[in-house]
Design a protein around this motif. Structure first.
Motif, short mmCIF file in Angstrom:
data_model
loop_
_atom_site.label_atom_id
_atom_site.label_comp_id
_atom_site.label_asym_id
_atom_site.label_seq_id
_atom_site.Cartn_x
_atom_site.Cartn_y
_atom_site.Cartn_z
N ARG A 28 4.29 5.77 -2.57
CA ARG A 28 4.29 4.91 -1.20
C ARG A 28 4.10 3.34 -1.59
NH1 ARG A 28 -0.27 2.95 1.48
NH2 ARG A 28 -1.86 4.09 0.16
N PHE A 29 3.35 3.06 -2.56
CA PHE A 29 3.18 1.66 -2.91
C PHE A 29 4.93 1.23 -3.51
CE2 PHE A 29 -1.32 2.13 -4.50
CZ PHE A 29 -1.82 1.33 -3.36
N ARG A 30 5.63 2.13 -4.28
CA ARG A 30 6.97 1.55 -4.67
C ARG A 30 7.75 1.41 -3.55
NH1 ARG A 30 7.40 5.83 -7.80
NH2 ARG A 30 8.73 6.88 -6.26
N GLU A 31 7.71 2.35 -2.49
CA GLU A 31 8.48 2.58 -1.51
C GLU A 31 8.36 1.25 -0.37
OE1 GLU A 31 7.89 6.18 0.21
OE2 GLU A 31 8.93 7.20 -1.51
N GLU A 32 7.07 0.69 -0.29
CA GLU A 32 6.74 -0.32 0.67
C GLU A 32 6.95 -1.48 0.21
OE1 GLU A 32 2.67 0.60 1.88
OE2 GLU A 32 3.30 2.52 3.16
N ALA A 33 6.87 -1.84 -1.06
CA ALA A 33 7.03 -3.17 -1.64
C ALA A 33 7.31 -3.09 -3.07
CB ALA A 33 5.81 -4.16 -1.41
N PRO A 34 8.11 -3.91 -3.87
CA PRO A 34 8.76 -4.04 -5.19
C PRO A 34 7.27 -4.62 -5.86
CG PRO A 34 9.49 -5.75 -4.02
CD PRO A 34 8.82 -4.99 -2.89
N VAL A 35 6.52 -5.49 -5.37
CA VAL A 35 5.56 -6.09 -6.27
C VAL A 35 4.05 -6.40 -5.28
CG1 VAL A 35 6.44 -8.35 -5.78
CG2 VAL A 35 4.85 -8.06 -7.64
N TYR A 36 3.13 -6.08 -5.72
CA TYR A 36 1.84 -6.46 -5.22
C TYR A 36 1.02 -7.45 -6.19
CZ TYR A 36 2.94 -2.22 -2.50
OH TYR A 36 3.52 -1.27 -1.63
N TYR A 37 0.02 -8.08 -5.30
CA TYR A 37 -0.97 -8.81 -6.34
C TYR A 37 -2.50 -7.92 -6.34
CZ TYR A 37 -3.88 -12.57 -8.20
OH TYR A 37 -4.59 -13.30 -8.94
N TRP A 38 -2.62 -7.88 -7.52
CA TRP A 38 -3.87 -7.04 -8.05
C TRP A 38 -5.08 -7.98 -8.42
CZ3 TRP A 38 -4.76 -3.72 -12.95
CH2 TRP A 38 -6.00 -3.09 -12.59
N GLU A 39 -5.76 -8.15 -7.51
CA GLU A 39 -7.04 -9.35 -7.55
C GLU A 39 -7.82 -8.81 -8.74
OE1 GLU A 39 -10.43 -11.53 -5.13
OE2 GLU A 39 -8.95 -10.06 -4.20
N GLN A 40 -8.15 -7.56 -8.97
CA GLN A 40 -8.91 -7.25 -9.89
C GLN A 40 -8.49 -7.50 -11.37
OE1 GLN A 40 -9.89 -3.01 -9.80
NE2 GLN A 40 -11.10 -3.07 -12.02
N GLY A 41 -7.11 -7.27 -11.47
CA GLY A 41 -6.46 -7.63 -12.76
C GLY A 41 -6.02 -9.06 -13.02
#
Length: 409
Positions: A28-41
């Motif tokens: 689901r993540f891969r299909e909805e957007a190629p990149v996300y921002y991971w605040e924890q990381g």
């Protein structure tokens, strides 16, 4: 980096359902957007194959720059052995030193070089199996896959048998120290076995310099030379430690996941029984199809640059969710199909270029023998209950993996 331009990554890697099967969420993540921002990381996370592979090959990404800065003086004073060990680690040295070490080490860890150790590996694995009942329930995780990797490394280094318990304690303590958020008292408890293990390895190095052995990995490492440049004793000790950490967990978790994937795909288990030579391929296919991570894989920017319209600052972590990438239909149209006959053009799950896993050939050989030997001993194996997933913050570990086995056809 402007975090408002990409969506935030929100998920709970410790969710029990995620440990059991993370792939629907990753899809689901891969299909909805190629990149996300991971605040924890603290950085962007890429999910698609083309982006992840491009980043793995990108020379502008390397190890955590804060590691190369060395340990604080208070840590060096409290745990000098451990500080020395880590400061000579392949993951901590500057890129020039890393390239030098890999140049010296690669010949000892190639596919042909590790094949000389096959008889030892087979003897260790079959020795463990002989202790199991012919019929009944075994915990394949705690009693089998967890047991042989450290013993294999001890054997190929020719650690004297009377020192094996000490060597195993060294390995277990080292592995514990890499767990994020380890309480200070648990970290401190790991230090005495680490110091004893380092002293043991130094003694063996000195003995092996005086009395070289044939088909002995330690002797090969001591003799590794390029234009008169050799590994120093601190580098040798640190390398043994790195083998214990990296060489144990990949093989342990990867073999567990292979067995689970085979049991969940009985037609593939039947193929492997009919063609045991596919065991290594089954291990590779599993690392593609069902990697054992919980969180994405980090690299760090050695300079500021832009990638896929995302601005990345020097020193910032960049995460690649390889578990998602290897299930991307742009990589393989049938990526969600588990096929142990699949012909892979590479083993990207072990890394690429200068970061390719040093012990990949040894890990693949161990897993191959472990799978072949278990299936040869037991014509019948089946799940005796659901695996119990552990709470390791980085890896989807199986604390218990009960199998009902039978040596009768």
């Amino acid at each position: 980096m402007m975090t408002t331009t990409i969506p935030p990554l929100r998920y709970d890697p410790m969710d029990p359902s995620y440990a059991k099967d993370p792939y629907p969420l990753l899809a689901r993540f891969r299909e909805e957007a190629p990149v996300y921002y991971w605040e924890q990381g603290g950085g962007p996370v890429f999910f698609r194959y083309k982006d992840c592979i491009a980043l793995m090959r990108d020379a502008r990404l390397g190890h955590d720059p804060t590691l190369g800065a060395g340990f604080p003086q208070e840590l060096k004073a409290a745990y000098p052995d451990f500080a020395t060990l880590r400061e000579n680690d392949l993951f901590m040295v500057p890129s020039e030193a890393h390239a030098r070490l890999r140049r010296l080490l690669n010949p000892a860890f190639g596919p042909r070089a590790v094949e000389v150790h096959r008889p030892k590996v087979k003897a260790i694995i079959e020795g463990l199996l002989e202790k199991f009942p012919l019929e009944g329930v075994i915990d394949v995780s705690s009693d089998y896959t967890r047991q042989y990797p450290v013993r294999v490394i001890a054997s190929v280094l020719n650690i004297p048998p009377n020192h094996e318990p000490e060597f195993i304690a060294f390995a277990e303590s080292l592995i514990s120290t890499i767990i994020p958020g380890l309480p200070p008292e648990r970290f401190a408890a790991c230090m005495p076995p680490v110091s004893r293990g380092m002293a043991l390895v130094r003694e063996i190095i000195a003995d092996r310099r005086a009395h070289p052995m044939e088909d002995d990995l330690m002797t090969q490492l001591i003799n590794a030379c390029d234009e008169q440049d050799r590994l120093s004793d601190p580098e040798l000790v640190s390398l043994v430690a790195g083998l214990l950490v990296g060489g144990t967990d990949t093989t342990y978790h990867g073999t567990n996941q292979t067995l689970l994937s085979l049991l969940q795909n009985p037609e593939q288990l039947a193929i492997l029984r009919a063609e045991p030579s596919l065991a290594r391929n089954a291990f590779d296919e599993t690392l593609r199809y069902n990697m054992f991570g919980r969180v994405p894989f980090p690299r760090y920017a050695t300079e500021s640059f832009e990638f896929a319209n995302v601005s990345i600052k020097r020193g910032q972590p960049v995460f690649m969710f390889l578990m998602s990438a290897f299930r991307d239909p742009e990589y393989l149209p049938d990526a969600n199909v588990y096929d142990i006959r699949r012909q892979h053009t590479g083993t990207h799950w072990f890394g690429l270029g200068p970061h390719f896993c040093l012990g990949a050939s040894l890990a693949r050989m161990e897993a191959e023998i472990a799978l072949q030997s278990l299936l040869a001993r037991y014509p019948k194996i089946e799940l005796a209950g659901e695996p119990v997933w552990g709470k390791h913050p980085i890896m989807r570990t199986m604390d218990k993996f009960p199998l009902r086995v039978s040596a009768s056809a």
